[in-house]
Design a protein around this motif. Structure first.
Motif, short mmCIF file in Angstrom:
data_model
loop_
_atom_site.label_atom_id
_atom_site.label_comp_id
_atom_site.label_asym_id
_atom_site.label_seq_id
_atom_site.Cartn_x
_atom_site.Cartn_y
_atom_site.Cartn_z
N PHE A 83 -46.35 59.60 -8.42
CA PHE A 83 -46.42 58.30 -7.74
C PHE A 83 -46.00 57.16 -8.67
O PHE A 83 -45.38 56.19 -8.26
N PRO A 101 -40.63 55.98 -7.66
CA PRO A 101 -41.76 56.82 -7.28
C PRO A 101 -41.33 58.04 -6.46
O PRO A 101 -40.46 57.93 -5.60
N LEU A 109 -42.70 59.71 -3.86
CA LEU A 109 -43.76 59.65 -2.86
C LEU A 109 -43.92 60.99 -2.15
O LEU A 109 -45.05 61.42 -1.87
N GLU A 138 -52.71 54.88 -1.31
CA GLU A 138 -51.64 54.12 -1.97
C GLU A 138 -50.27 54.59 -1.50
O GLU A 138 -49.37 53.78 -1.28
N ILE A 139 -50.12 55.90 -1.35
CA ILE A 139 -48.84 56.46 -0.88
C ILE A 139 -48.58 55.98 0.54
O ILE A 139 -47.46 55.54 0.87
N LYS A 158 -47.44 52.40 0.60
CA LYS A 158 -46.03 52.26 0.24
C LYS A 158 -45.12 52.56 1.43
O LYS A 158 -44.02 52.02 1.54
N ARG A 159 -45.59 53.43 2.32
CA ARG A 159 -44.79 53.82 3.48
C ARG A 159 -45.09 52.95 4.70
O ARG A 159 -44.54 53.20 5.78
#
Length: 391
Positions: free
Chosen positions: A181, A186, A188, A214-215, A218-219
């Motif tokens: 990450f 990153p 992902l 957190e992932i 990000k998406r």
């Protein structure tokens, strides 16, 4: 420190009930402060000649020498002190404490060397092996937090080594996901694949769910962010970062009261974390709690010095509060000012468009977003364009 004051304190130590051992340790500390290595070693020799030296005594003396740049002397104290009983338990404790001492003074190469040398000696002792593995991962975590690419690469090597030798170690797998990450760019997909495997295995580790959140953030998967972050907070109620992510996810879904409550809890746990203040201010304004919004804004304004991005953030908070109050003129003025100085700022664009749309200028709002979207790869801009088409 003030060595003369230390000398006075030592002179009065016997009157204050200090033991002979405590007094000797204090004298050695003073000797090291005065660069009297010979004197400190002489005091150590006297201490080690006692028949009732405890493991705690050895650790305190070892730490004293290591903290003063004498790691080798500290390691010798642990080997000769804790290990002198010549039994498996003391040998194990000596090994673990030697590694801990190197980690304490951030001599990570020495810590890894010690682990490599000591681990084979305890191959038949699963508990000691696991303690050494935990220390190995502690070194990896410290190296991963470095800005140095070589240190990060070493952290990844350590983690992959542990994953290969101990495939059951979920902490190592979680660290591997975190490293993916944090990579540039990153990874992902790779990070989420590991997290998904860990979640499916039923691992009860808040860090896995915080990283999953957190992932998802990000998406742009707000519902998943909230679900994962809530699970992390359930597993660790003091995980302020999980609460921060959960609050932001609620904010993204316009659940302002819920967001404000969650972020307030995060701030109580981590009062020094100024990153919590901006989303919390936004949530308070959205919930119509303007007195709280003003108090948070004043706290942010009290930060000195304020960076240019932080200044822009403050202005956009005021624009958002104006939107929440229905003050479209102020919202437009601030939003336009920030957007004209930074036309890549999706938040400024959003507030400007909201102000335009709410004053009957739908076509102008749509044209502005269309123009910005064509010049940007920011997903938030394209999301805003979709919203404008639905207005």
């Amino acid at each position: 420190g003030n060595t003369s004051q230390a000398e006075d304190a030592l002179a009065n130590a016997p009157k204050n009930g200090s033991t002979e051992s405590e007094l000797r340790l204090a004298q050695a500390r003073l000797a090291l402060a005065q660069a009297d290595m010979e004197g400190a070693r002489a005091l150590l020799t006297q201490e080690m000649q006692r028949t009732n030296v405890t493991e705690t005594d050895c650790i305190r003396w070892a730490q004293l020498f290591a903290d003063n740049g004498q790691l080798d002397a500290g390691l010798t104290v642990l080997r000769d002190g804790i290990g002198r009983e010549n039994n498996p338990a003391s040998a194990s404790e000596s090994a673990v404490e030697q590694v801990a001492l190197a980690i304490r003074v951030q001599d990570y190469p020495r810590a890894l060397e010690s682990i490599a040398a000591l681990a084979p000696q305890f191959s038949e002792d699963p508990e000691t092996v696991q303690r050494l593995v935990r220390q190995q991962l502690a070194v990896a975590e410290a190296l991963a937090s470095s800005e140095d690419n070589q240190s990060r690469a070493e952290a990844e090597r350590i983690v992959l080594d542990v994953c290969e030798r101990h495939p059951e170690n979920t902490v190592a797998k979680a660290m591997h996901a975190r490293l993916k990450f944090a990579a540039e760019p990153p990874d992902l997909k790779g990070a989420e694949e590991i997290c998904a495997q860990l979640r499916a295995s039923g691992v009860a580790d808040a860090r896995v769910y915080t990283l999953s959140a957190e992932i998802a953030a990000k998406r742009g998967q707000d519902a998943l962010v909230y679900g994962f972050a809530s699970k992390a907070a359930e597993l660790d109620p003091y995980d302020s970062h999980a609460l921060y992510l959960s609050g932001k996810a609620q904010l993204q879904q316009a659940r302002y009261g819920e967001a404000a409550a969650i972020l307030a809890t995060a701030l109580r746990i981590d009062p020094a974390n100024v990153d919590i203040l901006t989303p919390m201010a936004r949530a308070c304004a959205g919930a119509g709690r303007f007195a709280e919004f003003d108090a948070i804004l004043a706290r942010i304004e009290g930060e000195q010095p304020l960076s240019a991005p932080r200044e822009a953030e403050l202005r956009l908070l005021r624009s958002w509060a104006a939107i929440c109050r229905g003050d479209w003129t102020t919202a437009e003025q601030i939003g336009r000012s920030v957007y004209e100085s930074d036309n890549a700022n999706a938040e400024a664009l959003r507030y400007l468009v909201i102000a335009l749309a709410n004053t009957g200028r739908i076509a102008g709002a749509e044209a502005l977003v269309s123009e910005s979207a064509l010049a940007s790869s920011d997903a938030q801009v394209w999301r805003e364009l979709a919203i404008r088409h639905l207005v």
